[in-house]
Structures are given as C-alpha cells and as structure tokens.
Design a protein around this motif. Sequence first.
Motif, PDB file in Angstrom:
ATOM      1  N   THR B  44       0.774  -1.217   0.078  1.00  0.00           N
ATOM      2  CA  THR B  44      -0.057  -0.060  -0.112  1.00  0.00           C
ATOM      3  C   THR B  44       0.863   1.460  -0.024  1.00  0.00           C
ATOM      4  O   THR B  44       0.606   2.041  -0.847  1.00  0.00           O
ATOM      5  N   GLN B  80      -7.786   0.505  -1.115  1.00  0.00           N
ATOM      6  CA  GLN B  80      -8.447  -0.725  -0.280  1.00  0.00           C
ATOM      7  C   GLN B  80      -9.677  -0.178   0.142  1.00  0.00           C
ATOM      8  O   GLN B  80     -10.056   0.807   0.614  1.00  0.00           O
ATOM      9  N   ASP B 162      -5.246  -1.368  -5.003  1.00  0.00           N
ATOM     10  CA  ASP B 162      -5.068  -2.093  -3.813  1.00  0.00           C
ATOM     11  C   ASP B 162      -6.114  -3.140  -3.372  1.00  0.00           C
ATOM     12  O   ASP B 162      -7.257  -2.606  -2.780  1.00  0.00           O
ATOM     13  N   GLU B 163      -5.548  -4.590  -3.677  1.00  0.00           N
ATOM     14  CA  GLU B 163      -6.401  -5.449  -3.237  1.00  0.00           C
ATOM     15  C   GLU B 163      -7.945  -5.442  -3.657  1.00  0.00           C
ATOM     16  O   GLU B 163      -8.832  -5.752  -3.038  1.00  0.00           O
TER      17      GLU B 163
END
Lengths: 377, 249
Positions: B44, B80, B162-163
């Motif tokens: 991140t 995220q 992010d993810e």
Amino acid sequence: MIDLLTNLFSDYTLRTVALGSALLGITAGSLGGFALLRRQSLLGDAISHAALPGIAIAFLLTGSKAPLVLILGAGIAGWIGAALISVVTTQTRIKYDSALGIMLSVFFGFGLVLLTYIQRQPDANQAGLNSFLFGQAAALIEQDVFLIFVIGSVVILLIALFWKEFKLLSFDSDFLGTLGYPIRTLDYLLTTLFVVAIVIGLQTVGVVLMSAMIIAPAAAARQWTDRLGLMIFLAGIFGAFSGVGGALTSSLIPALPTGPTIVLIVSAIVLISLLFAPNRGLVFRRVRDWQAGKRLRVDAVLVDLYTLASQHSSAEYPHSERVLDVMSSISGPAHQTLKVLKDLDLAIPIDSTHWSLTPEGVLRAERVIERQFGGDS
Amino acid sequence: MDYAIDIRDLTVAYREKPVLWDVDLQVPPGVLIAIVGPNGAGKTSLIKSSLGLIKPAAGSVLIHGRPYSEQRSTVAYVPQRGSVDWDFPTNVLDVVTMGLYGRLGWFKRPGKSERIEALKSLAQVGMEEYATRQISQLSGGQQQRVFLARALVQDANVYFMDEPFQGVDATTERAIVELLQNLRKQGKTVAVVHHDLQTVPEYFDHVMLLNVRRIASGPVEEVFTEDNLRTTYGGRVAFVSALSAARKQ
Ligand SMILES: Nc1ncnc2c1ncn2[C@@H]1O[C@H](COP(=O)(O)OP(=O)(O)O)[C@@H](O)[C@H]1O
Ligand SMILES: [Mg+2]
C-alpha cells in the motif's frame, strides 16, 4: 406559549436572542454534520474547552469585552488546540483520543485558572466572563447577533462553495489527494470553519456544552436521511430549533443557564430520532425484524403442511394442528401462524383443529421450497 | 525505453522505521502486473507514494516519463475497500461520479453529462441498476465494483489497484479479472496488489515480489519462482510449497 409567541414578535430583546441562536444553530449544526462523518465528534469538545483561556487572555490583554475581541481570542486558542492535537498525533506515539483528552483538560484547566485570577481583580469590569462557562443567551445584544450573522453566513457560503471538495475529503481524502486537490489545506480550512462555528456560540451556549450543539443535531439528522445534502440541511434546522428553544426558555426564566437548556432540547431531538427515524430508528428496526420473523414462521408452517400432505395422495390433505406444533422448525405453537395463513388465503381450517392448504398455498409452498433448496440464486 | 511506471531507489519511512527500502520497479506499458508480498510488506505504501500521497524519504517515481503531479489525469486509483466508511450518506452513482472531480476542477459541481459517464462505467462493472442504491446496502463485492467503476470513469492510462479482489466471491472475481484483461487489451497498464499467489500466473503477465525491499520483478514465468517466493515470505514455507504444488497441475 401564546405569550411567548406574541413576545417573540413584539419584544425586541427576545427577537434578538432568538435570531442570534437560530443563526448559531444553523452554523453549528451544518459544520457538525461534517465533523460527525469525519469521526471528529470529540474534536469539537476539545476545541470549545481549549477556547476558554483564549477568551481570558484576550480580556486580560485588551481589557475589553467586545464580542469580536473575545471571539478572536477564543478562535486563536481553539485553533491552536486543534493544531496541537494534530501535531501530537502525527509526531509522537500518543493516540488521537489521548491527545484530545490532554489538550481539553490542559487548556480548560488553564482557562479556569485565568478566569479565577480575573475575578480576584479589584475593578468591576470582569463581570460576565463567567457566563462563557455555561452560556447566557439573554446577554445577546444586536451587535453580537450581527457578528454571528456575518460570520455564520461566510461559513455557510464556504461550505456551499467547497461542497464537492468537502464531501470527498470526508468520504475518501486519499482519493481526493490523488486528483490533485491539496487535502492538507482543505483539512485546515474545514477545521478552521469548525473552530469558527464553535467560538461564535461560546457566549450563548458556553464552552462546557458547545460540543453538544455541534454534534447532537448532526447525529439526529443522520438518522433521517441517507443523503449528505439533506443531512447537513436537517442538522442546521435541528440546531436552529434547539438554539432558539433553549435561548428563549432561558431568557424567560432568569436562573436557567442557556447551554444546558439547549442541550436538553437537542437531546430530546436525538432521542426521538434514534427511536423513530425510518430505516435507522430503533423502533423501525424492531418492527422490520419482527415482520421478517413472522414471514419466516409463515413460510415454515406452510412448508410443514406441504411436506405432510405430500405423504398423501392430495396436496390439500388436512392435518392436525398438534402435529404442526411439534413439527415446525420454528419453536412455539402454530395456531397464530395458521390464522395468518388463513387471512392470506393460503390455508383453511377443515374443523377446529385440522388445517389444509389451499391451491394457492400449495403454489406458495413450492416456491418457498425452491428458494430454500433449489441451488444458489 | 518509455516505462509506464518507473520507480527508482524509492525509500519510504514512517517515523524513521523504513517500510520500503531502495525499491526499483520498471513496468512497460500495456502490462498487467501483480504486486505481492506478506502483510506489512509495504505494498500500500508503494502505491500511495507513487500517487504522491506519501512523501518518500528518497527516490523518484515517473509515470510515462514524467512525475505524477504532471500525469494525474492519466492515472486512476482504487484504494483498499476498507479504507473508507461505507455508512457514509451517499449513493452508488455519486461515488462513481467522484472519479470525475479531478477533471471538473475547483467548485464545479457534476452535472448531467458527468452522471451519464458514471452510469456508463457502472454498466461496465454490471452495476447500472444499483445507481441509486445507498452504499451502506452493498455487499463486499459490490463495493469493490463501485470503486472499480470510479476508477474506470477516470479514463486513465495507468491504474493502481489496492487489493481489488479482497472479500469478493468467485463470480465477481472472474468479472473483475475480465475487466482488468480488457484494460490491458486497450493498451493500459494496471498494477494490482494481489494476495492469492495461486492465481498470479493465470491472471497476470508481470509480477513484483515485495517485502520492504524489492525481491524481484518482471514477467511471471521468469521471476515467479519458488526461490523468490521463499525469500519474500520468509519462513512460511508451507504456503509456498502448496503454491508450487498448485503450479505443477
Ligand atoms: N500511516 C502510517 N503510520 C505508521 N506506520 C504505518 C502507516 N501506514 C503503514 N504503516 C506501516 O508500514 C508498514 C507497511 O504498511 P503497508 O504499506 O500498508 O503494507 P501492506 O499494504 O503491504 O500490507 C506496516 O508495518 C505498517 O504498520
Ligand atoms: Mg495494504
């Protein structure tokens, strides 16, 4: 009550007080909406307490009790308090809530010491500073209201102007940052507006309870809507309503301090909102859960009747209530639920204890079974 | 060569403790790259410093040869999912429209044409009928798709995600993968923080292995080796050998 209303239109002082506290309520409420969504509810408390030494120092330095002077002092001290909290949390290992607590007690304690010192002074000029603790709306004069009006309008105008920026700052500040907006500056701007909204209310509401005036209307407003614009608007309305109500009540009853009265009214609004707001309110949720539970029971008994009948030649074969009592996957007697089924024309009583599905009931039962066991949907 | 993402000697520290140390990463354009590494590896932080959200202690990041500040309009970001409050009072369409705030500029409010654009990207993630839905009433996979739609509406050349697969069901995962591969087909570059090592070879063509330092980066078949994974994940060998078993299939 009628008296109050006629007074409101005829009595100049009352009108001034009402107008001032309405403007305060609108400003505080709408800023409070953003503070609530940014999880800064406690910051308001810290800022208002931190403002007290600013008021005292402003008085000591200038010897004046002019509202602009005192508000300026309060604003500077409140802002320093907010900035210190931010510095302490980013530069040390002290957590946010501890930093808030430290700042609140240190500044407030220092402010109380200064107030005590000022009161010991021989000249009589200091009288009235004490009302900054719990607020005194009755003391509002035209000059104060004008100042509140000017400052409040600027605050509201800035919120309208930076609406989209403040919204995204509150929802997802990192994303706003990647778009090229200066999130630090916007954060400082919003915090500064927050400080301003707090300090203009200190004389009326008092430092001890000002944070309730900020957060409570917003918390109540959040209950009623899922739209940011409407929420901020409602928060302003609730703030204005409790401001006016509290200020008028306390001006009419001399011994009653304004701050606590306002807080009582706004607490009532919060309580009503927590209980009765559609969707988010407690009562609504209870009713919804209860209805969901009832629907589950209906479906369960329906399926039970269908299962029993499927062991016979006809799907409408009648069965005794007692079998259903034992069978139902949901505890308790089936009688009440069977009556609901009858009202829905899904089942009919054959005699006092035997029940049979209607053709419609059969269809519905088949659909329920399909939904429950027919693979994933 | 013109790299889509060119990170050199990047060092990031929060209060002295470095979380990224001397990291290099060169990603050619039109590549779908997975960024993998254990929790706390700095994935991140790598993305955030690439987007100028964190000021690095040292090093530089270039997007198509120029610093990020000059390339904002060509870069999109999917944070995220857990980084925002999904109980915020707003609806799906409004969130997607936020992707256009950069283009709108100061003070201008989104209007009809912005909403039409937002609806189009909602359709791309199969969520157009959710436009007026409150965001608090979305499942995890739907939240993720709303964030993707917000990035799509930015109409970028380079995407940082992010993810995006975190907490989504298998069907949604397939839909997202298809979307990413479509972006690549259009010549876009997509960098994705990814957790499921088993699907790396199937979904991605490049991979970066990261654990504070860059362990390796490049085409999956070259650098996604058991040795490199062992270095990245340290002692967690069971994890790695399960993976190599999966790869032999
Ligand atoms: N704002 C922050 N302040 C202090 N430490 C942080 C902050 N953000 C992340 N870290 C630390 O930096 C390390 C890397 O975090 P992160 O980049 O989120 O890793 P990853 O995304 O790979 O899980 C972690 O040890 C984390 O605790
Ligand atoms: Mg991470």
